[in-house]
Design an enzyme around this catalytic site. Structure first.
Site, mmCIF file in Angstrom:
data_model
loop_
_atom_site.group_PDB
_atom_site.id
_atom_site.type_symbol
_atom_site.label_atom_id
_atom_site.label_comp_id
_atom_site.label_asym_id
_atom_site.label_seq_id
_atom_site.Cartn_x
_atom_site.Cartn_y
_atom_site.Cartn_z
ATOM 1 N N HIS A 75 0.846 -1.193 0.000
ATOM 2 C CA HIS A 75 0.000 0.000 0.000
ATOM 3 C C HIS A 75 0.885 1.248 0.000
ATOM 4 C CE1 HIS A 75 -2.361 -3.278 1.715
ATOM 5 N NE2 HIS A 75 -3.457 -2.627 1.399
ATOM 6 N N HIS A 310 -4.271 3.108 -3.382
ATOM 7 C CA HIS A 310 -4.378 2.655 -1.992
ATOM 8 C C HIS A 310 -3.660 1.332 -1.770
ATOM 9 C CE1 HIS A 310 -6.161 1.640 1.907
ATOM 10 N NE2 HIS A 310 -6.422 0.454 1.387
ATOM 11 N N GLU A 464 -16.040 -4.260 25.917
ATOM 12 C CA GLU A 464 -15.142 -5.421 25.960
ATOM 13 C C GLU A 464 -14.025 -5.339 24.920
ATOM 14 O OE1 GLU A 464 -19.172 -6.807 27.462
ATOM 15 O OE2 GLU A 464 -18.445 -5.657 25.729
ATOM 16 N N HIS A 526 -26.039 -15.926 26.765
ATOM 17 C CA HIS A 526 -24.926 -15.718 27.682
ATOM 18 C C HIS A 526 -24.124 -16.999 27.938
ATOM 19 C CE1 HIS A 526 -26.861 -11.924 28.290
ATOM 20 N NE2 HIS A 526 -26.122 -11.587 29.332
#
Length: 725
Positions: A75, A310, A464, A526
């Protein structure tokens, strides 16, 4: 108004902008004021720039062009656009010593848009890090020190592994938190041992990834004034113009996080404004700063400003065009003018002198503050406090049954005050994860009234993924061992950061409670089923699922002594009995025999809460005349590192081995012939009812063991550990 600041209307004479044309003399001109969220700019003397700076910038650009062409991969666009940022930052503001990349008080730089890594590799080479021109020529090649994205374990000078977008800037938050904490703990009047800045460069992709939002929100709350992030605003992603997917006002978003924001409109030429922005950012002490720098991706290329530059090397004719534009010979590659080496060598020498001054300061510190100096020196040498292992709690079979999340809390209470490099928190589940030890002080800006920067308990909020990436930064800084709590199922939210922990070889500990269907009523959303298999499949990752107190202590013992391997502690909500033959020493091997019998008919191998159930199952089998051995296997990774002789003594030849775990059976084929598990999602009910539903009772386990013995009767079995290759 602060006495060191002046309103925009009476700023000192405007700094010269740079009208750049090849290597001709630079023409000063008036510049536009910086666009800033503050009505004031710091009054300061900024660096001046001349044609040698332009030569250095163009050299950086062309090294990226040549390396990607030689690799036929890479890149070039971002390095070509961001070279002015890197040059101004590294050569005028950063302190580092290439001869010792690990100098503790160095400024940190993180390239979050890691696909542009030739920018960073070029800087490391030019400043004299152990990265040669041949290393640049081997970009993206096998066994090279210049892989396709920055790898902290491979390349000197790379602070954290980046590549997945958003991870780098999020880890930079952790680096800045580490500096703030260590400064609060060790700095004394006249002894500023920790005062480095953390700089990061990110692109539009990092801005769009959710993990960066989580971590940057934390940074704003924590008022991390020594965190400065450059946002490469080039309007291009792989798909093309970012307007197709990103139309929000990023600056306002960061202002709402509590960041100071600045906009440099001409990042291609205006070195002076980049410098002024850094000066302003450094003057803001109670906020991190986002500096948006509008650049042209692939600057100088025929394809500049488009996604065509890019992720693809320049064509040969385009490379020749760029070299001619910048005044270089189009027939030469990997050219570094001696003037550029000399310029950067001066700054590298200043960095070496800064480290020597730090060493002299520390020598005086040892006299003035001997106890603190002993602590810091041990951390820098990677040594844990002497005798810390004696603090680990040990248990007898007669001790009461305790949930392993509670056993973890007992360990943290025993260790955290004795091992001060431990720093931890929770993603808003402190009361469920039991991660806060007695007398812990929160890591908070003093202005909040919730704690101070010397505190070691971190309130991550419900973030998290951000927590995981921040912990990677905390660990990478040095001198700290981070841990973070959430439910095991939600470690999956942070899987990207967990993977980078393993890849980066950093010591991060996840306190992952509510580890199974044993959490009960919260139900399938969960209750983890596949989570352990996912993380066990990850190279360089310990996944501990302790069955009792000694195993929990062993898990922490191994986690803390494994400097280059992260750990996940899968911990139960329900109480677990203490096993009759467990010990910290045995469990530290990752697997051991709990019940041994001669001429066994079957071995049951299990983990966590199912070991106690399996122990009761062996008694039922004995009443039926079947001899059953029982093995606890709390961590596959650690067990796999033991000797072949030891492993075969635990899981031997000659009879069937059956695994028992309330998770997917995927992965158990390595350790057992038959697998008793759950290959569907769980159920919502009180946990004993859920266990009963799936047959995970002593009677249910014994029944399946009987069937296993019958199925393999008359067969000569080898241990599943034995492999052809």
């Amino acid at each position: 108004m602060q006495d060191h600041e002046q309103p925009l209307a009476i700023l000192f004479p405007r700094l010269p902008a740079l009208a750049i044309s090849s290597h001709a003399a630079l023409v000063p001109s008036a510049i536009s004021p910086l666009h800033t969220s503050s009505p004031w700019l710091r009054y300061t003397m900024a660096p001046t720039f001349n044609k040698i700076d332009t030569l250095a910038v163009d050299t950086i650009r062309l090294l990226a062009v040549d390396a990607t062409i030689k690799a036929n991969s890479g890149h070039p666009g971002a390095p070509m656009g961001c070279a002015p940022i890197a040059h101004v930052l590294f050569n005028n503001y950063m302190t580092f010593n290439p001869k010792n990349p690990n100098y503790i008080n160095r400024d940190r730089f993180v390239l979050s848009n890691g696909h542009g890594c030739m920018l960073h590799y070029a800087m490391l080479h030019l400043y004299g890090y152990p990265l040669t021109l041949d290393d640049l020529k081997n970009f993206r090649q096998l066994h090279s020190k210049t892989p396709g994205h920055p790898e902290a374990a491979d390349t000197p000078g790379i602070e954290v592994t980046t590549g997945p977008l958003g991870q780098g800037v999020s880890s930079a938050v952790g680096l800045a938190m580490a500096e703030a904490h260590l400064a609060a703990r060790f700095n004394k009047p006249g002894f500023e041992l920790f005062d480095n800045y953390t700089y990061a460069l990110m692109g539009d992709g990092c801005v769009m990834e959710g993990v960066s939002s989580e971590a940057c929100s934390v940074a704003g709350h924590l008022q991390l004034g020594k965190l400065i992030v450059f946002y490469d605003d080039n309007h291009i992603s792989i798909d093309g113009d970012t307007a197709q997917a990103l139309t929000e006002d990023v600056m306002k978003r960061y202002e709402s996080y509590g960041w100071h924001t600045i906009w440099v409109k001409d990042g291609d030429h205006d070195y002076a404004s980049i410098a002024a922005a850094i000066e302003e950012a450094k003057s803001v002490k109670n906020k991190p700063t986002l500096i948006k720098v509008t650049t042209t991706i692939g600057f100088g290329s025929k394809l500049q400003g488009t996604h065509g530059v890019h992720g693809n090397p320049l064509k040969k004719d385009d490379a020749a065009h760029v070299k001619e534009l910048f005044g270089f010979d189009p027939n030469e590659s990997f050219v570094v003018p001696q003037e550029v080496y000399d310029l950067y060598a001066k700054h590298a020498a200043a960095g070496a002198a800064a480290e020597e001054a730090w060493n002299q300061l520390f020598a005086k510190y040892e006299v003035a503050y001997p106890e603190l100096a002993v602590d810091l020196k041990a951390r820098l040498e990677g040594k844990l406090p002497e005798g810390w292992e004696e603090k680990l709690p040990a248990y007898k079979p007669t001790d009461p049954a305790i949930a392993s999340r509670k056993l973890s809390e007992i360990v943290l209470n025993a260790l955290c005050d004795y091992v001060p490099e431990m720093i931890g928190g929770s993603a808003d589940l402190t009361g469920s994860n039991f991660t806060r030890w007695k007398d812990a002080v929160d890591f908070q800006p003093p202005s909040t009234g919730f704690g101070d920067y010397s505190g070691r308990y971190i309130r991550y909020g419900v973030r998290e993924h951000g927590m995981g990436a921040i912990m990677n930064g905390l660990a990478a800084y040095g001198g700290l061992i981070p841990f973070g709590g959430t439910f095991l199922n939600f470690v999956s939210y942070a899987a990207g950061a967990v993977r980078l922990s393993a890849l980066s070889e950093v010591r991060v500990i996840w306190v992952a409670t509510h580890d199974s269907i044993g959490l009960g009523e919260d139900g399938p959303t969960h209750q983890p089923i596949e989570t352990l298999a996912h993380f066990r499949a990850m190279p360089n990752m310990m996944v501990w699922r302790p069955a009792d107190g000694n195993e929990c202590s062993a898990a922490y013992k191994v986690a803390l002594t494994s400097k280059h391997t992260p750990s996940i502690m899968a911990l139960s909500r329900q109480n677990l009995p203490q096993l009759p033959t467990s010990s910290i020493e045995k469990a530290s091997k990752g697997g051991y025999v709990v019940v041994e019998v001669a001429d066994a008919d079957v071995t049951i191998v299990s983990t966590g809460s199912e070991v106690g159930l399996s122990l009761d199952a062996t008694k039922i089998l004995a009443d039926k005349g079947l001899k059953a051995r029982l093995v606890s296997l709390p961590d596959f990774f650690t067990f796999d590192k033991q000797s072949e002789e030891y492993k075969l003594s635990v899981l031997p030849d000659g009879h069937p081995i059956m695994s028992v775990e309330v998770m997917t059976t995927l992965g158990w084929g390595k350790y057992s012939h038959q697998h008793f598990g759950i290959n569907r999602f769980g159920a919502s009910a009180p946990y004993l009812q859920v266990y009963e539903m799936f047959g995970f009772t002593p009677a249910g386990i014994a029944e399946r063991a009987e069937k296993t013995v019958a199925f393999y009767k008359g067969t000569t079995l080898k241990s599943p550990l034995r492999l052809a290759f």
